[in-house]
Design an enzyme around this catalytic site. Sequence first.
Site, PDB file in Angstrom:
ATOM      1  N   LYS A  64      55.976  37.307  -6.775  1.00 43.68           N
ATOM      2  CA  LYS A  64      54.951  37.343  -8.016  1.00 43.68           C
ATOM      3  C   LYS A  64      53.965  38.623  -7.831  1.00 43.68           C
ATOM      4  O   LYS A  64      53.155  38.675  -6.947  1.00 43.68           O
ATOM      5  CB  LYS A  64      53.977  36.207  -8.068  1.00 43.68           C
ATOM      6  N   SER A 109      43.105  39.363  -2.040  1.00 44.36           N
ATOM      7  CA  SER A 109      41.683  39.155  -1.683  1.00 44.36           C
ATOM      8  C   SER A 109      41.457  37.886  -0.869  1.00 44.36           C
ATOM      9  O   SER A 109      42.307  36.973  -0.866  1.00 44.36           O
ATOM     10  CB  SER A 109      40.735  39.123  -2.815  1.00 44.36           C
ATOM     11  N   TYR A 150      46.081  25.059  -2.421  1.00 45.30           N
ATOM     12  CA  TYR A 150      47.700  24.866  -3.117  1.00 45.30           C
ATOM     13  C   TYR A 150      48.416  24.183  -2.096  1.00 45.30           C
ATOM     14  O   TYR A 150      49.006  23.022  -2.463  1.00 45.30           O
ATOM     15  CB  TYR A 150      48.117  26.056  -3.631  1.00 45.30           C
ATOM     16  N   CYS A 208      43.060  48.024   1.895  1.00 47.15           N
ATOM     17  CA  CYS A 208      42.469  46.745   2.421  1.00 47.15           C
ATOM     18  C   CYS A 208      41.773  47.325   3.771  1.00 47.15           C
ATOM     19  O   CYS A 208      40.731  46.589   4.152  1.00 47.15           O
ATOM     20  CB  CYS A 208      43.501  45.873   2.640  1.00 47.15           C
ATOM     21  N   GLU A 213      33.760  43.739   0.119  1.00 46.22           N
ATOM     22  CA  GLU A 213      34.828  44.576   0.021  1.00 46.22           C
ATOM     23  C   GLU A 213      34.595  45.352  -1.591  1.00 46.22           C
ATOM     24  O   GLU A 213      34.766  44.331  -2.609  1.00 46.22           O
ATOM     25  CB  GLU A 213      36.046  43.932  -0.008  1.00 46.22           C
TER      26      GLU A 213
END
Length: 499
Positions: free
Chosen positions: A192, A246, A256, A303, A402
Amino acid sequence: MSAALSLESLKAQAERLSFRSQAFIDGRFVDAADGRTFECISPIDGRVLAKVAACDAADVDRAVTAARRAFEDGRWRNKAPGERKRILLRFAELIEQHATELALLETLDMGKPIRDSANIDIPAVIKCIRWYAEAIDKVYDEIAPTPPDALAMITREPLGVVGAVVPWNFPLLMAAWKIAPALATGNSMVVKPAEQSPLSAIRAAELASEAGVPDGVLNVVPGFGETAGQALGRHMDVDCIAFTGSAEVGKYFLRYAGESNMKRVSLECGGKTPNIVMADAPDLDAAATAAAWGIFFNQGEVCNAGSRLLVEEPIKDVLLEKIAAVAKKIRIGDPLDPATQMGAIVDDTQLERILGYIEEGRKEGARLALGGRRILSETGGYYVEPTVFDNVANDMKIAQEEIFGPVLATITFKDPDEAIRIGNDTIFGLAAAVWTRDINKALRAARALRAGSVWINCFDAGDITTPFGGFKQSGFGRDKSLHAMEKYTEIKTTWIQID
Ligand code: NAP
Ligand code: MG
């Protein structure tokens, strides 16, 4: 990138591009089951590039079913490792043949300079796929040191169906860091991509198929996080989620998994990398250049960006002057121009977020030493100047959160212990850097810093041979190197009694 590629020829090629915009499921392009699409917008000028299939739970289910079928009948996992290698090498070769096209897709879709997508992203994708392809017929399993009346084999098996959910900052590279080791080890996948940058992953799946990756083994479902991403995370027949994004969304995936089938989860999340420059740094010019590019490369959408500059008090002013000198020379503008060094921010939401943090930094009392404004708004694109804050306290928002933009927070320290304390005073632990000519100081700092990568007298160094990932809320699990294969395999013990 070939030197022959001029702005004109790149623009002409960009005009001629045809975008694949459907989902790729079971070896072919399909629309979302309910026919819905979303607009894929270029941050260069706000233009709609394509209407992309907006996959939802039904499409994710179709893709997972195809991936499961491919896994169960062994069409991929039961191939000899050398055969998977041959096909993956062919996949890498096809990406190389389409390198300019893929680089253009990245640049148009998320705004990074073409010189980066062509010279960094796509070559790194090719290298990554080749490296795991080459590795897979060279890794051995183990035999345990049992008593002589037994033989115990410790073998690694593919997990099954791997879901990969990836961000937009290095769209195809972040996907490749998952696809290459997961496919090399024999899994099936459902990828995805981020809604901001779906185009390169869709095209890559088509190239994988052309290379001989069997139908159903590599599926791509473009769509939104809350729908397609969540459906993948909660699917009862997905064995593993490999996530980059993130920390906030990373935590959703833990939930999940806990609320569905306890699927394995690996998380590559954000960072707030301290770049620590001691007064005895071996070369202040090199440190300044690395500090500037450590935060301005890829528009700061990295990142492990060196977003906190920790500098020993006596050298602060001279270091900031040198950083400003580097920053002022950076060419910002049209990402399709091969001379451009900093491109557009990925979308208007991210632009507003960055500008919001800059405002917040001012309000909290930091001194804006450089930049701070949106520029080139007449182009319709989203550009932010290289921005440097001075007099930052580590508890300010701009030092703790961030930003994911070209915004540097400068903090001073008095001695190495204070530098390490401030460096570690963050929820993140992705990377850290230390500049000093004293080997003892360097190694003490390297041991004390809680981060997955520590760079000494360099910044953002590494290659496919070295693991990459975080401590603390930067996540767990490692991309790159042979260690990445651990995420996509289960260990099995087979104990055989010998008469
Ligand atoms: P993000 O918002 O966390 O999104 C990452 C992925 O998760 C996207 O595909 C996104 O889909 C999906 N997603 C969003 N909400 C979701 C939900 N509720 N359920 C399931 N999936 C969901 O991150 P981003 O803004 O794309 O990327 C920036 C972040 O990635 C930064 O924090 C950066 O540090 C991190 N990053 C980490 C690494 C590393 O290796 N550690 C590397 C690169 C980037 P949509 O985009 O479609 O919403
Ligand atoms: Mg886009």
